[in-house]
Design an enzyme around this catalytic site. Sequence first.
Site, short mmCIF file in Angstrom:
data_model
loop_
_atom_site.label_atom_id
_atom_site.label_comp_id
_atom_site.label_asym_id
_atom_site.label_seq_id
_atom_site.Cartn_x
_atom_site.Cartn_y
_atom_site.Cartn_z
N PRO A 121 0.98 -3.33 -3.49
CA PRO A 121 1.43 -2.68 -2.46
C PRO A 121 0.61 -1.66 -1.39
CG PRO A 121 2.01 -1.55 -4.43
CD PRO A 121 1.24 -2.85 -4.93
N CYS A 122 -0.30 -2.34 -0.68
CA CYS A 122 -1.23 -1.60 0.14
C CYS A 122 -0.52 -0.67 1.15
CB CYS A 122 -2.20 -2.34 0.90
SG CYS A 122 -1.63 -3.89 1.70
N HIS A 123 0.63 -0.99 1.40
CA HIS A 123 1.56 -0.44 2.37
C HIS A 123 1.80 1.16 1.91
CE1 HIS A 123 4.59 -2.37 -0.08
NE2 HIS A 123 5.31 -1.36 0.03
#
Length: 161
Positions: free
Chosen positions: A126-128
């Site tokens: 989850p880089c967001h």
Amino acid sequence: MIYDYVHTDLAGTLVLAGDENGLRHLNFVGGKHPVAIQGNWQRDAAHFTPVKTQLAAYFAGERKSFDVDLCPEGTPFQMAVWSALLKIPYGKVVSYEWIARHIGRPGAVRAVGAANGRNPISIIIPCHRVIGKNGNLTGYGGGLDLKQRLIQLENPNVLSG
């Protein structure tokens, strides 16, 4: 390598690619770092059925984590950053500085940003969930609008300040 596409209302078209070791890519077709489908890759929709099912449940707000074998390829530093991303709880956001401290490299904030931007398995890794220290949204392979929508999908109040 096996690949297929999945169409989502929220994130548009995504490309999935992997092999017997696990998922290696989940990228936005129109994103900053699209996966180049190689001539020797084989398309197989059935291979990714479990991933597609989990993604559909995630986008419907019914799933908070994924049970998928992951096999990203990167430098040891990138792998450390991506491992740290997997530890960010659903519905939370952290700063690039937090990631840098978490991996024991507090002075490497910009390098963390670069590694975050090269994440080959978006959404599942989850880089967001990483935002600027000041709370601003910063870079995302699928665009800032999508980053905001993913964050708000997970927690509608997290960006309301």
